[in-house]
Write a protein that holds these residues in place. Structure first.
Motif, PDB file in Angstrom:
ATOM      1  N   TYR A 168       0.840  -1.195   0.000  1.00 48.93           N
ATOM      2  CA  TYR A 168       0.000   0.000   0.000  1.00 48.93           C
ATOM      3  C   TYR A 168       0.874   1.244   0.000  1.00 48.93           C
ATOM      4  O   TYR A 168       1.824   1.343   0.780  1.00 48.93           O
ATOM      5  N   ARG A 169       0.528   2.193  -0.852  1.00 51.11           N
ATOM      6  CA  ARG A 169       1.184   3.492  -0.873  1.00 51.11           C
ATOM      7  C   ARG A 169       0.238   4.469  -0.173  1.00 51.11           C
ATOM      8  O   ARG A 169      -0.856   4.728  -0.667  1.00 51.11           O
ATOM      9  N   ILE A 170       0.674   5.000   0.969  1.00 50.93           N
ATOM     10  CA  ILE A 170      -0.201   5.813   1.806  1.00 50.93           C
ATOM     11  C   ILE A 170       0.291   7.251   1.843  1.00 50.93           C
ATOM     12  O   ILE A 170       1.464   7.520   2.079  1.00 50.93           O
ATOM     13  N   GLY A 171      -0.624   8.181   1.621  1.00 51.32           N
ATOM     14  CA  GLY A 171      -0.344   9.591   1.809  1.00 51.32           C
ATOM     15  C   GLY A 171      -1.037  10.076   3.063  1.00 51.32           C
ATOM     16  O   GLY A 171      -2.103   9.563   3.426  1.00 51.32           O
ATOM     17  N   ALA A 172      -0.460  11.054   3.758  1.00 55.55           N
ATOM     18  CA  ALA A 172      -1.077  11.518   5.000  1.00 55.55           C
ATOM     19  C   ALA A 172      -0.666  12.942   5.321  1.00 55.55           C
ATOM     20  O   ALA A 172       0.434  13.387   4.975  1.00 55.55           O
ATOM     21  N   THR A 173      -1.568  13.650   5.971  1.00 54.54           N
ATOM     22  CA  THR A 173      -1.246  14.930   6.581  1.00 54.54           C
ATOM     23  C   THR A 173      -0.856  14.667   8.030  1.00 54.54           C
ATOM     24  O   THR A 173      -0.811  13.525   8.478  1.00 54.54           O
ATOM     25  N   ASN A 174      -0.592  15.728   8.782  1.00 54.52           N
ATOM     26  CA  ASN A 174      -0.181  15.580  10.168  1.00 54.52           C
ATOM     27  C   ASN A 174      -1.296  14.974  11.006  1.00 54.52           C
ATOM     28  O   ASN A 174      -2.449  15.367  10.913  1.00 54.52           O
ATOM     29  N   GLY A 175      -0.964  13.980  11.820  1.00 53.47           N
ATOM     30  CA  GLY A 175      -1.967  13.359  12.683  1.00 53.47           C
ATOM     31  C   GLY A 175      -1.382  12.223  13.493  1.00 53.47           C
ATOM     32  O   GLY A 175      -0.264  11.763  13.247  1.00 53.47           O
ATOM     33  N   ALA A 176      -2.181  11.746  14.449  1.00 48.63           N
ATOM     34  CA  ALA A 176      -1.701  10.721  15.378  1.00 48.63           C
ATOM     35  C   ALA A 176      -2.004   9.305  14.929  1.00 48.63           C
ATOM     36  O   ALA A 176      -1.658   8.351  15.628  1.00 48.63           O
ATOM     37  N   ILE A 177      -2.632   9.131  13.772  1.00 54.64           N
ATOM     38  CA  ILE A 177      -3.075   7.800  13.363  1.00 54.64           C
ATOM     39  C   ILE A 177      -2.094   7.109  12.426  1.00 54.64           C
ATOM     40  O   ILE A 177      -1.994   5.884  12.409  1.00 54.64           O
ATOM     41  N   LEU A 178      -1.345   7.880  11.640  1.00 54.02           N
ATOM     42  CA  LEU A 178      -0.520   7.288  10.588  1.00 54.02           C
ATOM     43  C   LEU A 178       0.425   6.225  11.125  1.00 54.02           C
ATOM     44  O   LEU A 178       0.527   5.135  10.556  1.00 54.02           O
ATOM     45  N   GLY A 179       1.124   6.517  12.206  1.00 52.03           N
ATOM     46  CA  GLY A 179       2.080   5.545  12.737  1.00 52.03           C
ATOM     47  C   GLY A 179       1.421   4.227  13.091  1.00 52.03           C
ATOM     48  O   GLY A 179       1.924   3.150  12.760  1.00 52.03           O
ATOM     49  N   GLY A 180       0.270   4.303  13.760  1.00 49.93           N
ATOM     50  CA  GLY A 180      -0.435   3.085  14.142  1.00 49.93           C
ATOM     51  C   GLY A 180      -0.950   2.324  12.940  1.00 49.93           C
ATOM     52  O   GLY A 180      -0.924   1.083  12.914  1.00 49.93           O
ATOM     53  N   LEU A 181      -1.409   3.053  11.911  1.00 49.92           N
ATOM     54  CA  LEU A 181      -1.911   2.384  10.712  1.00 49.92           C
ATOM     55  C   LEU A 181      -0.776   1.688   9.972  1.00 49.92           C
ATOM     56  O   LEU A 181      -0.919   0.540   9.549  1.00 49.92           O
TER      57      LEU A 181
END
Length: 310
Positions: A95-108
């Protein structure tokens, strides 16, 4: 006789090669057998598919119609087969994931990487990330929007992961740092620091301040580390998601009435394998982030309408 994919391949091969004899060589089938198969297809479809003479075979109007459908269906089925193989073999599909700032990305990422390869790309712009998903450069995008705002792109599929209140970070030595909850008006004299974004959050914050009877003072737009530093040294109050993990020297405090809300969204490129599973993993990552924040976890007991989406 029911029409099968192999029949469509026969029709395409005859049209592409221009003759039954050449198609039989291409398909590895004896010419008499291929001719018999073509006649059975023509009977099943109700008409002649090819005009045949010494110069070769040319599609009839019926043949052109069937051929046009075959040229759509056969690549689509091939793509489906390829996607299924990649999905079944976790070592080959990522999976190629894009993200803005947030607390969920690391856990995902942690959850997905246990079964898939994962790559990430970050940006302050949710519109940029959503565009990259639409163009196929990313498979997933994890963003946040203010309140009930619409996501930035309708061409991809969106799922709500959770809805959080916006809290405020203050220096641990701030006179209000030990309060269980603060009215926004109590912060009227503060300088503010926020991370950048391309949504309506700044306007919503200004409107909330106006309803509380004041106009916010200087607003510093900076990265997370700079915002954290400004709060630690007492230079600014920082607006943050309730799932934020407060660094040493900081106190995270709820704002009465939750005048600002942040909705976490996961955008998925259509036909991405395992999309429902990824949404579930993102929600579990959000629930983990909530559990790691005692202040938020305690606040949710009194405000059950917020938190992880069901």
């Amino acid at each position: 006789m029911d029409l099968e994919l192999r029949h469509l391949r026969i029709i395409r091969a005859i049209a592409d090669s221009g003759s039954v004899s050449k198609a039989s060589t291409q398909l590895g089938v004896a010419q008499p057998a291929l001719t018999a198969q073509l006649k059975r297809l023509e009977r099943a479809l109700g008409g002649t598919l090819f005009d045949r003479d010494r110069t070769g075979a040319r599609p009839t109007p019926l043949g052109e119609m069937v051929l046009a459908r075959a040229r759509v269906l056969l690549p689509a089925v091939k793509e489906l087969q390829d996607e299924a193989v990649r999905f079944a073999n976790s070592s080959q599909y990522g999976y190629r994931i894009g993200a803005t700032n947030g607390a969920i990305l690391g856990g995902l990422v942690d959850r997905l990487a246990a079964q898939r390869t994962v790559s990430t790309f970050t940006s302050w712009s949710s519109s940029e990330l959503a565009g990259m998903v639409e163009m196929g450069r990313l498979d997933l995008v994890l963003i946040g929007v203010c309140g009930d705002s619409r996501p930035p792109n309708d061409a991809i599929c969106w799922a709500t992961i959770g809805t959080d209140p916006v809290f405020v970070l203050l220096s641990a030595t701030h006179p209000l740092a030990k309060e269980k909850e603060l009215e926004l008006a109590e912060l009227a004299d503060e300088q503010w620091a926020v991370t950048p974004g391309d949504g309506c959050f700044a306007d919503c914050f200004a409107a909330s301040c106006a309803r509380s009877g004041f106009t916010p003072n200087t607003i510093y737009e900076a990265d997370v580390a700079t915002c954290t530093h400004l709060a630690q040294v007492g230079r600014a109050a920082v607006l943050c998601q309730a799932t934020h993990q407060a660094a040493p020297g900081l106190a995270m405090t709820p704002i009465a009435g939750a005048p600002l809300r942040w909705r976490h969204l996961l955008g998925v490129r259509p036909a991405t394998p395992g999309a429902a599973w990824v949404v579930d993993q993102a929600r579990q990552a959000h629930a983990d982030a909530v559990r790691r924040s005692p202040v938020y976890h305690d606040w949710l007991v009194r405000n059950p309408a917020f938190g992880t989406a069901p």
